[in-house]
Design a protein around this motif. Sequence first.
Motif, PDB file in Angstrom:
ATOM      1  N   TYR A  49       0.845  -1.202   0.000  1.00  0.00           N
ATOM      2  CA  TYR A  49       0.000   0.000   0.000  1.00  0.00           C
ATOM      3  C   TYR A  49       0.884   1.257   0.000  1.00  0.00           C
ATOM      4  CZ  TYR A  49       1.052  -0.135   5.020  1.00  0.00           C
ATOM      5  OH  TYR A  49       1.702  -0.171   6.230  1.00  0.00           O
ATOM      6  N   CYS A  54       8.696   0.223   7.230  1.00  0.00           N
ATOM      7  CA  CYS A  54       8.895  -0.417   8.524  1.00  0.00           C
ATOM      8  C   CYS A  54       9.083   0.630   9.610  1.00  0.00           C
ATOM      9  CB  CYS A  54      10.122  -1.304   8.428  1.00  0.00           C
ATOM     10  SG  CYS A  54      10.383  -2.210   9.927  1.00  0.00           S
ATOM     11  N   ASP A  55       8.702   0.300  10.842  1.00  0.00           N
ATOM     12  CA  ASP A  55       8.919   1.272  11.904  1.00  0.00           C
ATOM     13  C   ASP A  55      10.093   0.921  12.814  1.00  0.00           C
ATOM     14  OD1 ASP A  55       7.717  -0.777  13.251  1.00  0.00           O
ATOM     15  OD2 ASP A  55       5.918   0.327  13.827  1.00  0.00           O
ATOM     16  N   GLY A 182     -10.177   2.143   9.301  1.00  0.00           N
ATOM     17  CA  GLY A 182      -9.021   1.659  10.065  1.00  0.00           C
ATOM     18  C   GLY A 182      -7.898   2.662  10.088  1.00  0.00           C
ATOM     19  N   ASN A 183      -7.357   2.898  11.285  1.00  0.00           N
ATOM     20  CA  ASN A 183      -6.281   3.869  11.464  1.00  0.00           C
ATOM     21  C   ASN A 183      -5.189   3.295  12.350  1.00  0.00           C
ATOM     22  OD1 ASN A 183      -8.698   4.238  13.202  1.00  0.00           O
ATOM     23  ND2 ASN A 183      -7.321   5.519  14.389  1.00  0.00           N
ATOM     24  N   GLY A 187      -3.188   2.116   7.998  1.00  0.00           N
ATOM     25  CA  GLY A 187      -4.027   3.242   7.604  1.00  0.00           C
ATOM     26  C   GLY A 187      -3.295   4.568   7.785  1.00  0.00           C
ATOM     27  N   GLN A 189      -0.146   5.196   7.695  1.00  0.00           N
ATOM     28  CA  GLN A 189       0.893   5.412   6.680  1.00  0.00           C
ATOM     29  C   GLN A 189       0.277   5.726   5.318  1.00  0.00           C
ATOM     30  OE1 GLN A 189       3.300   1.816   6.811  1.00  0.00           O
ATOM     31  NE2 GLN A 189       4.784   2.848   8.104  1.00  0.00           N
ATOM     32  N   ARG A 206     -12.753   3.977  14.436  1.00  0.00           N
ATOM     33  CA  ARG A 206     -13.408   3.392  15.612  1.00  0.00           C
ATOM     34  C   ARG A 206     -12.708   3.855  16.899  1.00  0.00           C
ATOM     35  NH1 ARG A 206     -14.542  -2.985  15.778  1.00  0.00           N
ATOM     36  NH2 ARG A 206     -12.294  -3.118  16.070  1.00  0.00           N
ATOM     37  N   ARG A 325      -0.305  -1.169  19.736  1.00  0.00           N
ATOM     38  CA  ARG A 325       0.949  -0.861  19.066  1.00  0.00           C
ATOM     39  C   ARG A 325       1.087   0.649  18.801  1.00  0.00           C
ATOM     40  NH1 ARG A 325       4.798  -3.865  15.928  1.00  0.00           N
ATOM     41  NH2 ARG A 325       5.795  -2.387  14.573  1.00  0.00           N
ATOM     42  N   THR A 375      -7.965  -2.637   7.975  1.00  0.00           N
ATOM     43  CA  THR A 375      -8.592  -3.230   9.155  1.00  0.00           C
ATOM     44  C   THR A 375      -7.773  -4.373   9.763  1.00  0.00           C
ATOM     45  OG1 THR A 375      -9.964  -4.354   7.510  1.00  0.00           O
ATOM     46  CG2 THR A 375     -10.987  -2.580   8.723  1.00  0.00           C
ATOM     47  N   GLY A 376      -6.509  -4.452   9.395  1.00  0.00           N
ATOM     48  CA  GLY A 376      -5.609  -5.345  10.104  1.00  0.00           C
ATOM     49  C   GLY A 376      -5.721  -6.809   9.723  1.00  0.00           C
ATOM     50  N   TYR A 377      -5.417  -7.650  10.702  1.00  0.00           N
ATOM     51  CA  TYR A 377      -5.160  -9.067  10.429  1.00  0.00           C
ATOM     52  C   TYR A 377      -5.843  -9.976  11.441  1.00  0.00           C
ATOM     53  CZ  TYR A 377      -1.698  -7.047   7.414  1.00  0.00           C
ATOM     54  OH  TYR A 377      -1.104  -6.324   6.417  1.00  0.00           O
ATOM     55  N   TRP A 491      -5.403  -7.000  19.873  1.00  0.00           N
ATOM     56  CA  TRP A 491      -5.062  -8.350  19.448  1.00  0.00           C
ATOM     57  C   TRP A 491      -3.912  -8.944  20.270  1.00  0.00           C
ATOM     58  CZ3 TRP A 491      -0.218  -7.994  17.204  1.00  0.00           C
ATOM     59  CH2 TRP A 491       0.093  -6.828  16.520  1.00  0.00           C
TER      60      TRP A 491
HETATM   61  O1  N01 Z   1      -3.886  -3.170  11.635  1.00  0.00           O
HETATM   62  P1  N01 Z   1      -4.378  -2.797  13.121  1.00  0.00           P
HETATM   63  P2  N01 Z   1      -2.702  -2.534  10.778  1.00  0.00           P
HETATM   64  N1  N01 Z   1     -14.890  -1.394  12.223  1.00  0.00           N
HETATM   65  O2  N01 Z   1      -4.993  -4.027  13.653  1.00  0.00           O
HETATM   66  C1  N01 Z   1      -9.861  -0.901  12.694  1.00  0.00           C
HETATM   67  C2  N01 Z   1       2.181  -4.153  11.750  1.00  0.00           C
HETATM   68  N2  N01 Z   1       2.452  -3.105  10.799  1.00  0.00           N
HETATM   69  O3  N01 Z   1      -2.646  -3.256   9.477  1.00  0.00           O
HETATM   70  O4  N01 Z   1      -8.437   0.119  16.926  1.00  0.00           O
HETATM   71  C3  N01 Z   1     -14.124  -0.312  12.193  1.00  0.00           C
HETATM   72  O5  N01 Z   1      -3.321  -2.134  13.914  1.00  0.00           O
HETATM   73  C4  N01 Z   1      -9.195  -0.925  14.032  1.00  0.00           C
HETATM   74  O6  N01 Z   1      -9.953  -0.216  14.967  1.00  0.00           O
HETATM   75  P3  N01 Z   1      -9.750  -0.499  16.564  1.00  0.00           P
HETATM   76  C5  N01 Z   1       2.179  -3.586  13.156  1.00  0.00           C
HETATM   77  O7  N01 Z   1       2.547  -4.573  14.088  1.00  0.00           O
HETATM   78  C6  N01 Z   1       3.618  -2.447  10.913  1.00  0.00           C
HETATM   79  O8  N01 Z   1      -2.777  -1.072  10.733  1.00  0.00           O
HETATM   80  O9  N01 Z   1      -9.685  -1.996  16.722  1.00  0.00           O
HETATM   81  N3  N01 Z   1     -12.789  -0.318  12.321  1.00  0.00           N
HETATM   82  C7  N01 Z   1      -7.871  -0.246  13.667  1.00  0.00           C
HETATM   83  O10 N01 Z   1      -7.995   1.138  13.579  1.00  0.00           O
HETATM   84  C8  N01 Z   1       0.742  -3.238  13.324  1.00  0.00           C
HETATM   85  O11 N01 Z   1       0.360  -3.104  14.661  1.00  0.00           O
HETATM   86  C9  N01 Z   1       3.888  -1.424  10.071  1.00  0.00           C
HETATM   87  O12 N01 Z   1     -10.922   0.112  17.194  1.00  0.00           O
HETATM   88  C10 N01 Z   1     -12.220  -1.522  12.463  1.00  0.00           C
HETATM   89  C11 N01 Z   1      -7.601  -0.823  12.273  1.00  0.00           C
HETATM   90  O13 N01 Z   1      -8.859  -1.223  11.752  1.00  0.00           O
HETATM   91  C12 N01 Z   1       0.096  -4.417  12.631  1.00  0.00           C
HETATM   92  O14 N01 Z   1       0.914  -4.655  11.503  1.00  0.00           O
HETATM   93  C13 N01 Z   1       3.004  -1.035   9.092  1.00  0.00           C
HETATM   94  C14 N01 Z   1     -12.965  -2.718  12.484  1.00  0.00           C
HETATM   95  C15 N01 Z   1      -6.714  -2.047  12.316  1.00  0.00           C
HETATM   96  O15 N01 Z   1      -5.480  -1.692  12.840  1.00  0.00           O
HETATM   97  C16 N01 Z   1      -1.291  -4.214  12.145  1.00  0.00           C
HETATM   98  O16 N01 Z   1      -1.437  -2.907  11.600  1.00  0.00           O
HETATM   99  C17 N01 Z   1       1.814  -1.731   8.997  1.00  0.00           C
HETATM  100  C18 N01 Z   1     -14.347  -2.615  12.364  1.00  0.00           C
HETATM  101  N4  N01 Z   1     -15.141  -3.676  12.406  1.00  0.00           N
HETATM  102  C19 N01 Z   1       1.547  -2.758   9.858  1.00  0.00           C
HETATM  103  N5  N01 Z   1     -12.102  -3.753  12.638  1.00  0.00           N
HETATM  104  C20 N01 Z   1       5.139  -0.715  10.268  1.00  0.00           C
HETATM  105  O17 N01 Z   1       6.160  -1.307  10.480  1.00  0.00           O
HETATM  106  C21 N01 Z   1     -10.883  -3.212  12.709  1.00  0.00           C
HETATM  107  N6  N01 Z   1     -10.954  -1.869  12.611  1.00  0.00           N
HETATM  108  C22 N01 Z   1       5.078   0.731  10.286  1.00  0.00           C
END
Ligand code: N01
Length: 533
Positions: A49, A54-55, A182-183, A187, A189, A206, A325, A375-377, A491
């Motif tokens: 995306y 990486c952080d 999702g933020n 999101g 980044q 959320r 995180r 919305t993550g994993y 999580w």
């Molecule tokens: O996923 P997340 P991610 N309705 O799970 C929201 C690694 N990573 O892909 O906080 C509405 O953190 C959810 O809301 P809430 C890193 O370990 C690293 O961003 O649960 N919203 C949240 O805002 C990271 O922690 C890097 O209330 C909903 C978002 O979706 C991990 O991956 C970069 C929802 C999910 O956030 C995951 O990051 C990217 C719903 N039903 C990822 N369900 C770097 O190294 C979920 N959400 C920088």
Amino acid sequence: MEAKQFDAIVVGAGFAGLYMLHKLRERGLNVRVIEAADGVGGTWYWSRYPGARCDSDSIYYNFTFSEDLYKKWRWKERYAAQPEILEYLNFVADELELRPDIQFETYVKKATFNEDTKLWEIETDTDELFVAKYFISGVGCLSTTNIPPFEGVESFKGEKYHTGRWPHEKVDFTGKRVVVIGNGSSGVQAMPLIAKEAKELTLLMRTPHYVAEARNHPLTKEQQDEAISKYDEIRDSFFTTPGGIRMFTTGKSATEFTPQEQKETLEYVWKTGGLALGSVYPDVSVNKDTNAVVSQFVRDKIDEIVKNESTAKALHPNYYITTKRLIIGTNYYEMFNQDNVNLVSLKDNPIVRIVENGVELQNGTIECDVIVFATGYDSMTGSILRMDIRGREGQPLKEKWEDGKGVKTYLGLSVQNFPNFFMITGPQSPSVLTNMPSSIEQHVDWIDRCIEYLEENNIQTIEAQEESEKEWAKQCDDIANQTLFPYTNSWYTGANLDGTKRSGFVIFVGGLDNYRKICDQVADDNYNGFTLT
Ligand code: N01
């Protein structure tokens, strides 16, 4: 179907699978890595995306097991972007000549332990059968994407993307109305870059999260040279620090400083950038007073940056900082000052369903051309369980870890009734709270040493004992309960998806340095807590 025989099958060709293959091959084992994608990289293959990076400081985000390999690579930026990390992993695969032992575009559907032969039988979506003594998961903690079960997702007529399964081609947002759900790190980044192109961007939020400044920058030739010259120090940090990475710290509680001193230090951390808000005071995750100081500092920063007062207030996080995180971003809070960016707090205006032209909220529909699911994993356990792993008497791992009952492992490495099955950075290990390459090197080295012991002593199987699993889960929970982590639903607490219940704490929060000592002691004691046959 003719079975293909190997000593070990490793799943996944990310950091974990690549190093595991290298180690076991050096030991003389016949190894096959099975990878679903058509290239190496793991999460860095899929997460393309905009803004993905990486952080961990790039100079720590690499292997250190080989000084030669380390010194051959130069990172271009303080925080490496996804294409550069993917390039690095391809470089590693080439340098170590790993590709001939990786089978791409193949997905492991099922793995069954055969009680008679004491071997694993591994079935793939290519209708192949692999048989091996050792079955090793290198699937990572965050690789099975989660799109929450919103009603009507399929009815949406526009484009939809998940940050973790982004197309290989550039997605053009020019002139489009984009909704982001999702933020989290992904999101945060992606949004500032999407908002530069899009006609309109609406974040459906959320929970507001804490976002620190990344302050990414290119690395000069001198900084690259310095990183190369600091090899010993960087390798040492993999062994001796809680996160497997050296971070800025005062070494003291915030409560030992005056408010003015706290402000000066936190301003310094904010200006320097990175994740140091989580390390500047070592008690930030255990002491509510320290936590309040750091949390309030970020809320004040939001008020300074975001011009619209009610938007700023809506962005105020109110959980204990670091218990989800910590995120680093670039122009994230600033983005809300753009006229084309809107914020909707789902607490006040929840999603009802997705409709063909947008997202229907309680107070009306937001029409859009694109929905980005950030919305993550299905984190920590999702990718392991998706494989339908069956141990003794055909017991599914899913059944053993059933929702609400909790994950059971010993050291996050091994599971009772699943002999010779190992997990690299599995649940109940330090994993995502550390610099991942540091944790991966530690796990792979441990598994390699264990296999050496088994082979040298003609031992057929190793598996966790039930009692050690119970004690390990208790230890993970006991340590987590001394911290502020359990106050927040995340999580980390086993509530990995909407609707799943909290179980035990799925991460060992006692630090990689301590964890390493525990694992080494178990090995020194001839695998105390395991059954060997
Ligand atoms: O996923 P997340 P991610 N309705 O799970 C929201 C690694 N990573 O892909 O906080 C509405 O953190 C959810 O809301 P809430 C890193 O370990 C690293 O961003 O649960 N919203 C949240 O805002 C990271 O922690 C890097 O209330 C909903 C978002 O979706 C991990 O991956 C970069 C929802 C999910 O956030 C995951 O990051 C990217 C719903 N039903 C990822 N369900 C770097 O190294 C979920 N959400 C920088």
